[in-house]
Design a protein around this motif. Structure first.
Motif, PDB file in Angstrom:
ATOM      1  N   ASN A 231      13.706  -0.838  -1.513  1.00  0.00           N
ATOM      2  CA  ASN A 231      15.017  -1.296  -1.397  1.00  0.00           C
ATOM      3  C   ASN A 231      14.261  -3.070  -1.878  1.00  0.00           C
ATOM      4  O   ASN A 231      14.707  -3.817  -0.938  1.00  0.00           O
ATOM      5  N   SER A 232      14.017  -3.100  -3.030  1.00  0.00           N
ATOM      6  CA  SER A 232      13.541  -4.651  -3.449  1.00  0.00           C
ATOM      7  C   SER A 232      14.610  -5.633  -3.419  1.00  0.00           C
ATOM      8  O   SER A 232      15.796  -5.429  -3.826  1.00  0.00           O
TER       9      SER A 232
ATOM     10  N   GLY B 104      10.533  -7.925   4.710  1.00  0.00           N
ATOM     11  CA  GLY B 104      11.964  -8.523   4.018  1.00  0.00           C
ATOM     12  C   GLY B 104      12.332  -7.611   3.006  1.00  0.00           C
ATOM     13  O   GLY B 104      13.476  -7.299   2.435  1.00  0.00           O
ATOM     14  N   GLU B 105      11.081  -7.398   2.121  1.00  0.00           N
ATOM     15  CA  GLU B 105      11.460  -6.763   0.895  1.00  0.00           C
ATOM     16  C   GLU B 105      10.296  -5.806   0.294  1.00  0.00           C
ATOM     17  O   GLU B 105      10.448  -5.196  -0.699  1.00  0.00           O
ATOM     18  N   HIS B 106       9.045  -6.035   0.921  1.00  0.00           N
ATOM     19  CA  HIS B 106       7.841  -5.318   0.374  1.00  0.00           C
ATOM     20  C   HIS B 106       7.640  -4.047   0.779  1.00  0.00           C
ATOM     21  O   HIS B 106       6.578  -3.429   0.386  1.00  0.00           O
TER      22      HIS B 106
ATOM     23  N   GLY C   6       0.853  -1.261  -0.136  1.00  0.00           N
ATOM     24  CA  GLY C   6       0.220   0.007   0.071  1.00  0.00           C
ATOM     25  C   GLY C   6       0.685   1.210   0.024  1.00  0.00           C
ATOM     26  O   GLY C   6       0.821   2.125   1.007  1.00  0.00           O
ATOM     27  N   GLY C   7       1.608   1.434  -1.076  1.00  0.00           N
ATOM     28  CA  GLY C   7       2.648   2.580  -0.906  1.00  0.00           C
ATOM     29  C   GLY C   7       2.365   3.698  -2.145  1.00  0.00           C
ATOM     30  O   GLY C   7       2.760   4.769  -1.706  1.00  0.00           O
TER      31      GLY C   7
ATOM     32  N   VAL D  65      -0.382 -11.218   0.234  1.00  0.00           N
ATOM     33  CA  VAL D  65       1.154 -11.739   0.068  1.00  0.00           C
ATOM     34  C   VAL D  65       1.508 -11.088   1.321  1.00  0.00           C
ATOM     35  O   VAL D  65       1.807  -9.917   1.454  1.00  0.00           O
ATOM     36  N   HIS D  66       2.045 -11.792   2.252  1.00  0.00           N
ATOM     37  CA  HIS D  66       2.657 -11.488   3.555  1.00  0.00           C
ATOM     38  C   HIS D  66       4.137 -11.642   3.481  1.00  0.00           C
ATOM     39  O   HIS D  66       4.645 -12.032   2.304  1.00  0.00           O
ATOM     40  N   ASP D  67       4.803 -10.739   4.082  1.00  0.00           N
ATOM     41  CA  ASP D  67       6.230 -10.796   3.781  1.00  0.00           C
ATOM     42  C   ASP D  67       6.745 -10.395   5.216  1.00  0.00           C
ATOM     43  O   ASP D  67       6.668  -9.329   5.858  1.00  0.00           O
TER      44      ASP D  67
END
Ligand SMILES: Cc1cc2nc3c(=O)[nH]c(=O)nc-3n(C[C@H](O)[C@H](O)[C@H](O)COP(=O)(O)OP(=O)(O)OC[C@H]3O[C@@H](n4cnc5c(N)ncnc54)[C@H](O)[C@@H]3O)c2cc1C
Length: 506
Positions: A168-169, A435-437, A98-99, A359-361
């Motif tokens: 920071n993918s 971690g990355e999302h 949600g960015g 999708v969780h992260d």
């Protein structure tokens, strides 16, 4: 049964932006900068900009502009400063936290038209690109020089370099090559008053604080990136892609631990569990993965040709010891690419399971993976949810995916409650909430799970040093709005910080 906290993305209808009406002439001013046809204002045009890949959280912008140059971005931002209008940068909208939507009103600036590769410096293995360039296109352009761009999010056929910088993918090859921050040398960005500045340099970190490091991962809150200088990586001489097939996901996790403990550094270690395999094999991404497997582990090795045969053998032995009942290597490049198509298409394939996907992260220490995976599956069962796992196991970066139907309110509440429990579990195990999302709106109110008040106040100070009026992507990343603490026990009171008061740690 637990109910959904109001703070997490639980709205299913598109809400109107909570903002002042735009001043007369403002939209005309925007159109004069970017051209009338690049200034979107109708419902049909704006509909696709109301969310990113986290489709539960929707706010439709009133205006979207698509500038074609840094000068146009700068003029748009200066006009927004004059009218005190918030600005939300946007790449391809594939973000999962949600960015890229305007939760506190204002306009969306899409960088999609700024997609040129401006320079390829083969000798120094660098490229200078515009932010709207699609990630995978950069590797295609530099392939003729024996180079590639290493960060490879599974969304790389759509997501942009600007979005990758902002989040920071990472991607499957993060294990060996690192995330975006390890590959960015310099940035050009537009400041909130419209000034254009450059940070970093082609020759690496400069003198003083690492501003490039601070900007990468700042989720569009510190400036609009209009140019990126990235490092390129030589294409390895040889690549081996292996498939270890396990009776269950826990033994696949144990194998990951054994491989990393052995000192080998594969380029990628990716796990797909049974439900993911079933979805993939029923889809256009099918790769002949065994449908009766409990999990598969994709192992990619790269490097000098002479090293790999020995590594393949060692990994085969480790996989068998960990309980793999089968171990294959891709026979040729076509099969190798098919394995990756299955992995990278897995989220898409889950569209077959239900209308919606969350999708969780989160990240946990690698050694905790078997235990955490067991508990994640238990949480999914307890909440009666269709939960599947496909993840960057080598990094301890989990992606528990919940397939559901948002029209079923009870199910939606269970999805959100289970997600929160999974995050809490990961933090309790020594991990972190993404971690990355990224954080976006999705995890903004969970920042207090991992950061102290002092940490959050320091982040706010940095933000306010660069964007004193909080006009860039407000409402994202750092909990600052009223909304959060009322709704979420983990939020730490940053709602009480008035917009224009100094922030002091409590
Ligand atoms: C199927 C699928 C698979 C995915 N796999 C991965 C994966 O393996 N690894 C991973 O890390 N992510 C993954 N993602 C998440 C997502 O693709 C990444 O976060 C990606 O970097 C977002 O890029 P985007 O261009 O779509 O950015 P958007 O979604 O448009 O924006 C993301 C954020 O960046 C900001 N932003 C965008 N452009 C700029 C700019 N020029 N300047 C400043 N801020 C900007 C936006 O304001 C927003 O906060 C996946 C998503 C999907 C849908």
């Amino acid at each position: 049964m637990a109910t959904a906290p109001d703070s997490t993305p639980s709205s299913t209808a598109s809400e109107a932006s909570p903002r002042r009406p735009l001043a007369d002439g403002f939209v005309r001013g925007l159109a004069a900068i970017v051209g009338r046809d690049q200034c979107l204002t109708t419902d049909e045009e704006l509909f696709v900009y109301e969310c990113d890949g986290l489709t539960l959280d929707t706010v439709r912008p009133e205006v979207v502009v698509l500038p074609a140059s840094t000068e146009e971005v700068s003029a748009v931002v200066a006009l927004c400063a004059e009218h005190d209008v918030p600005v939300v940068p946007r790449g391809a909208g594939t973000g999962l936290s949600g960015g890229a939507h305007p939760v506190e009103g204002g306009i969306v600036v899409s960088l999609a038209r700024m997609k040129a590769v401006l320079e390829v410096d083969v000798e120094n293995r660098l490229a200078v690109v515009q932010p709207g360039l699609v990630n995978a296109d950069l590797s295609k352009v530099v392939a003729e020089h024996g180079l590639f761009y290493a960060p490879d999010p599974s969304s790389q056929l759509a997501c942009t370099i600007g979005g990758n910088v902002a989040e920071n993918s990472g991607g499957p090859h993060t294990l060996k090559y690192g995330t975006t921050t390890d590959h960015v040398r310099a940035l050009e960005l537009v400041r909130p008053d419209g000034r254009v500045v450059r940070v970093g340099s082609k020759v690496g970190p400069g003198i003083g604080p690492d501003l490039v490091g601070a900007l990468v991962g700042s989720e569009g809150t510190l400036g609009i990136v209009t140019e990126v200088t990235v490092e390129l990586t030589p294409v390895p001489e040889a690549i081996e892609t292996l498939l270890a097939i396990f009776p269950d996901v826990v033994s696949a996790c144990r194998c990951v631990g054994a491989i990393t403990l052995s000192g080998l550094v594969p380029a990628a270690l990716e796990i797909l569990d049974r439900r993911t395999i079933e979805a993939v094999e029923a889809s256009v991404y099918k790769a002949g993965l065994p449908r009766d497997a409990g999990a598969v582990l994709i192992i990619e090795l790269d490097g000098a040709d002479c090293e790999l045969a020995d590594q393949v053998e060692r990994i085969g032995a480790l996989a068998r010891e960990a309980g793999a009942h089968d171990f294959e290597r891709a026979r040729d490049e076509a099969e190798r690419l098919q394995f990756w198509k299955a992995r990278k298409g897995a989220f898409g394939a889950m569209g077959r399971l239900a209308p919606d996907l969350y999708v969780h992260d989160a990240v946990v220490p690698r050694a905790k993976l078997p235990e955490v995976l067991e508990q994640v599956c238990e949480i999914g069962d307890r909440y009666r949810l269709k939960l599947s796992n496909v993840f960057h196991a080598g990094d301890g970066n989990l992606h528990p995916n919940i397939s559901f139907d948002r029209r079923d309110e009870d199910e939606l509440a269970r999805v959100i409650a289970a997600g929160e429990e999974i995050l809490r579990l990961c933090v309790d195990m020594g991990g972190v909430i993404t971690g990355e999302h990224g954080v976006g709106t999705e995890k903004r109110d969970y920042m207090g799970m991992v950061f102290s008040d002092d940490d959050l106040a320091a982040m706010l100070r940095l933000r306010e040093a660069l964007d004193p009026d909080r006009r860039f992507n407000p409402g994202k990343l750092i909990p600052t709005t009223r909304f959060c603490a009322e709704a979420n026990p983990h939020a730490r009171g940053y709602d009480r910080v008035p917009f224009d008061e100094e922030v002091t740690p409590s």
